[in-house]
Each structure stands twice: as structure tokens, then as C-alpha cells.
Scaffold this active site. Structure first.
Site, PDB file in Angstrom:
ATOM      1  N   GLU A  72      -1.245  -0.709  -4.024  1.00  9.94           N
ATOM      2  CA  GLU A  72      -2.482   0.000  -3.671  1.00  9.94           C
ATOM      3  C   GLU A  72      -2.273   1.505  -3.564  1.00  9.94           C
ATOM      4  OE1 GLU A  72      -4.286  -1.600  -0.161  1.00  9.94           O
ATOM      5  OE2 GLU A  72      -5.588   0.134   0.114  1.00  9.94           O
ATOM      6  N   GLU A  94     -10.201   2.951  -1.385  1.00 10.79           N
ATOM      7  CA  GLU A  94     -10.799   2.829  -0.054  1.00 10.79           C
ATOM      8  C   GLU A  94     -11.435   4.140   0.395  1.00 10.79           C
ATOM      9  OE1 GLU A  94      -7.254   1.545   1.999  1.00 10.79           O
ATOM     10  OE2 GLU A  94      -7.020   3.483   2.958  1.00 10.79           O
ATOM     11  N   HIS A 143      -0.394   4.284  -0.091  1.00  6.91           N
ATOM     12  CA  HIS A 143      -1.171   5.281   0.644  1.00  6.91           C
ATOM     13  C   HIS A 143      -1.224   6.660   0.004  1.00  6.91           C
ATOM     14  CE1 HIS A 143      -3.718   5.039   4.024  1.00  6.91           C
ATOM     15  NE2 HIS A 143      -3.173   3.884   4.347  1.00  6.91           N
ATOM     16  N   ASP A 181       0.852  -1.198   0.000  1.00  7.00           N
ATOM     17  CA  ASP A 181       0.000   0.000   0.000  1.00  7.00           C
ATOM     18  C   ASP A 181       0.884   1.244   0.000  1.00  7.00           C
ATOM     19  OD1 ASP A 181      -1.998   1.873   0.403  1.00  7.00           O
ATOM     20  OD2 ASP A 181      -3.010   0.734   1.985  1.00  7.00           O
TER      21      ASP A 181
HETATM   22  C1  CS2 Z   1      -5.216   0.969   4.912  1.00  5.90           C
HETATM   23  C2  CS2 Z   1      -6.035   1.377   6.123  1.00  5.90           C
HETATM   24  O1  CS2 Z   1      -6.218  -1.116   5.129  1.00  5.90           O
HETATM   25  C3  CS2 Z   1      -5.709  -0.338   4.352  1.00  5.90           C
HETATM   26  O2  CS2 Z   1      -5.541  -0.566   3.158  1.00  5.90           O
HETATM   27  O3  CS2 Z   1      -5.080   1.890   3.919  1.00  5.90           O
HETATM   28  O4  CS2 Z   1      -5.281   1.042   7.239  1.00  5.90           O
HETATM   29  C4  CS2 Z   1      -6.432   2.847   6.216  1.00  5.90           C
HETATM   30  O5  CS2 Z   1      -5.326   3.643   6.341  1.00  5.90           O
HETATM   31  C5  CS2 Z   1      -7.339   3.088   7.378  1.00  5.90           C
HETATM   32  O6  CS2 Z   1      -8.427   2.250   7.296  1.00  5.90           O
HETATM   33  C6  CS2 Z   1      -7.812   4.521   7.436  1.00  5.90           C
HETATM   34  O7  CS2 Z   1      -8.849   4.631   8.345  1.00  5.90           O
HETATM   35 MG    MG Z   2      -5.161   1.021   1.945  1.00  8.27          MG
END
Ligand code: CS2
Ligand code: MG
Length: 405
Positions: free
Chosen positions: A239, A265, A215, A213
Site C-alpha cells: 500500500e 486513502e 505509507h 503499508d
Molecule cells: C493507515 C492509517 O489504515 C491505514 O492504512 O494508513 O492508519 C492512516 O495512517 C490513518 O488513518 C491516518 O489518519
Molecule cells: Mg494506509
């Protein structure tokens, strides 16, 4: 015979972390549960529900799930947005729960029945440095996982979101009255990650599904470079490479790399996914069943995605409650183009408050066969854990400028 909703109540509880749950009760005495948790902004959704949605649900026919969805989405001038969509998602989950209980069927049966025996899940492994990460991957495989999201610390940085110094579990939001501030350096990350993930692949062998991820922290050019550099690692997905608000720029990333991309997400409607899907800019839709308007809406996103050979992979961190995880597992069992379910896990106390029929075993989840979603909330226990302010951290670049999440 037509039943009607007699009450809709919001429950805010913090058994290990904050959750917002919605309980809908019918005149026939059936109760349904929904999840309205929006990490770090919980009380906004609680108020939206309590002050504006619950009063207008009373008297409605709980069987009319689609009509209620339309009523809360189209019927309100101010549509979209995570607060609105999480509130609609909670109502929708609760109504599917009620329909299941009324008919005596688990929700996946109402969605057309199982198309697979169980659903593949992935969890997180983190290590501050590469040796610690390899240990975490081994320990996670011992728990049966065949798909693992791997994140590491970055040399020169003191903290990295989602990575604990001791490699233990992390909670996305830290308790306290405001967000913790972290320092972030994308160049240092880009120098470190390809080598670190290559070491994980060499250690784990070819079969383990590896996910990572980013982010939302990269520019399109950086994303293209990273995707290309990670091709030999053979990721299941990379991701959230960019914030993806400007979706056109992902064309450039796609043109540069065949590393599969998962995004979304933070997106909550089919309209936010439309371009991503119809231009095949992504391989996986990451919306959460709670944040994206419930089963009714996520199912519609999945149907659009199916046309374009894009697969569904719902968000499932610890801030998506066991009620929403139940919704995702029912949907996953019944949806042909479902790919994988994130299952980050929960603090023990969370499992005690949200008693669920869904189970994890051997890298897979199953929703269970209890009528409805199969989650009961221990309200007396929940009442012992009031809301505690908690926020996701914010990140600044070395010069102090705020950076994307
Ligand atoms: C993350 C999450 O699960 C994931 O893919 O990106 O930890 C995300 O940062 C949190 O759910 C934010 O609330
Ligand atoms: Mg994520």
C-alpha cells in the site's frame, strides 16, 4: 409526500478518540447520521459543516441525495480537498441513512442488494521485532482474520508509525497539543522489510492474505525495488508506496513488479483516481467512504474502477468512525468489484457511543439489516467526552528534513 430537512447538527466527541458526526433531522422526524472525521483536522470539517453547509441544508428535500451532492460539490466554486469532501461525505451518508429509514430498507438493498453473503475484512498485526510480529499474526488469526496487514519496527529506529513497542493496538493520532516527531530512515526500512515479511509468509503458510503499508515514504525506484523483492512473499497488496501525487511515476513501478498495489486513502475524488485507474497503475482503490464524498461518490469511483478491473478496498482505520464503517460495509456488500474492507477496530468506548448493527465474525463484516446505515449515536454518552487535541506524528529523516508520510 416530500419531506424537508429541519436541522443539521455537528457533534464532536472523543470516546477513546476524536470523531465528528453529523445528524440531519427531517420534518417527518427521521434522523440520519454521517461521519465527518478527518484525523488531526477534525475541527476544520466541523466548522465547514456548521458554518457553511448545515444552514443551506435546511429546507432541502432529504430524498434528493444526488442533487444535494451536486449542489455541495459543483455548486461551490472551491471544490475538492479533504475538508470539503469529508463534509460532503458526511451529508451524503446521513441522507442515505434517512432514505433507508424512510423506506424501511438497509442501505445495501437500496444500492441494488447483496452481491455476496458477507464481506472480507483485514485488520492490523504489529510486532516490534519479527518474533513479536509472528505472535501477533497468530493471535490475529485466532480472532478469525484471514487477511492481515503486517508492520514491524526497523532496526536502528526508535519508533515506527503504526507499530507499538509492545505489539499492542495503536491509535494513529496521539493526544497532545502538537504532533510527536519521529526519526525515519527509508534505507534501513528497505533493508529490513523483505526479510521480515518473508519470515511471516514462511510462518503463516501460503493461504493467509498478507498486506503491508509503506505509507507514501518511497521514491519510485525504491518502490520498484521493494515490490520486486516482495514478489516471493505473495502479498495481497503493497500500500501507498509513493505519495502518488505524481502518478506518472507509478508506470515505472508497475513495469518493474507484479506485486499488487493499493493506493488512495488520502485521495477524495474520482478525478484524483482517474489516471491511477484508467492506466491500471493500481489494483485497489483505498478511499474512505466518508473522506471521498460518501456512498454516492465512492460508488462512482468503484464503477470507473470496475471497467479497468481495479477493485475497491475502503480505508477503515479507527479514525474512520463506525458510521462510515457502516457505509463502507453496505457499499461493499452491494458492489461487485469490492475486494476487502479494512477493519482496524475501535476502543470499547467508541462502540458504546456508536451503537451499530454491523457485525464482525470470522474474518468478515456484515452491515446488518436495520433500516438505513444501522448506527445509533448515544448523544448523552457522547457529550461526556469532549474533543481533545490529537495529531498524527510527523517524521524527519536522520538529518532533520521532514519526510513524506
Ligand atoms: C493507515 C492509517 O489504515 C491505514 O492504512 O494508513 O492508519 C492512516 O495512517 C490513518 O488513518 C491516518 O489518519
Ligand atoms: Mg494506509
Amino acid at each position: 409526500m416530500t419531506d424537508r430537512i429541519v436541522s443539521a447538527e455537528v457533534l464532536v466527541t472523543s470516546p477513546g478518540r476524536n470523531f465528528v458526526a453529523l445528524k440531519i433531522t427531517t420534518a417527518g422526524g427521521v434522523t440520519g447520521w454521517g461521519d465527518a472525521t478527518l484525523n488531526g483536522r477534525e475541527l476544520a470539517v466541523a466548522s465547514y459543516l456548521r458554518d457553511h453547509v448545515c444552514p443551506i441544508l435546511v429546507g432541502r428535500d432529504p430524498a434528493r441525495i444526488e442533487d444535494t451532492w451536486q449542489y455541495l460539490y459543483r455548486g461551490v466554486y472551491w471544490r475538492r480537498g479533504p475538508v470539503t469532501m469529508a463534509a460532503i461525505g458526511a451529508v451524503d451518508l446521513a441522507l442515505w441513512d434517512i432514505k433507508g429509514k424512510v423506506t424501511g430498507q438497509p442501505v445495501y438493498q437500496l444500492l441494488g442488494g447483496a452481491v455476496r453473503e458477507r464481506i472480507l475484512s483485514y485488520t492490523h498485526a504489529t510486532g516490534w521485532d519479527v518474533p513479536a510480529l509472528l505472535d501477533a499474526v497468530d493471535a490475529t488469526r485466532e480472532r478469525g482474520f484471514q487477511a492481515i496487514r503486517v508492520q514491524t519496527g526497523v532496526p536502528g529506529l526508535e519508533s515506527v508509525y503504526g507499530v507499538t513497542p509492545d505489539g499492542g493496538t495503536y491509535e494513529p493520532a496521539g493526544r497532545g497539543t502538537g504532533p510527536v516527531e519521529e526519526v525515519w530512515d527509508t534505507d534501513a526500512y528497505l533493508r529490513h522489510v523483505p526479510g521480515a515479511l518473508a519470515e511471516v509468509r514462511a510462518h503463516a503458510g501460503p493461504e493467509l492474505a498478507l498486506l503491508h503499508d509503506a505509507h507514501h515514504r518511497l521514491t519510485p525506484n525504491q518502490a520498484a525495488r521493494l515490490g520486486k523483492a516482495l514478489e516471493p512473499v505473495d502479498l495481497f497488496w503493497l500500500e501507498d508506496v509513493t505519495p502518488a501525487e505524481n502518478q506518472d511515476v507509478l508506470r515505472r513501478v508497475r513495469a518493474a513488479t507484479t506485486t499488487p498495489l493499493a493506493i488512495g486513502e488520502v485521495f477524495t475524488t474520482i478525478w484524483e483516481f482517474q489516471q491511477l485507474i484508467t492506466e491500471q497503475l493500481i489494483d485497489f482503490v483505498r478511499a474512505a467512504v466518508s473522506h471521498a464524498g460518501g456512498i454516492t461518490h465512492l460508488r462512482r469511483i468503484a464503477a470507473l474502477a470496475e471497467v479497468w478491473q481495479v477493485r475497491l478496498a475502503p480505508h477503515g482505520p479507527s479514525d474512520v468512525s463506525p458510521v462510515a464503517l457502516a457505509g463502507a460495509t453496505h457499499l461493499g456488500l452491494a458492489t461487485p468489484n469490492f475486494a476487502i474492507q479494512e477493519y482496524m477496530g475501535y476502543p470499547d468506548l467508541t462502540h458504546e457511543v456508536f451503537r451499530h448493527a454491523w457485525t464482525y465474525a470470522d474474518g468478515h463484516l456484515h452491515p446488518g439489516d436495520a433500516p438505513g446505515l444501522g448506527v445509533d449515536v448515544d448523544e448523552a454518552l457522547a457529550a461526556r467526552f469532549p474533543y481533545e487535541p490529537a495529531y498524527l506524528p510527523v517524521a524527519r529523516r536522520r538529518d532533520g528534513t521532514l519526510t513524506d508520510w
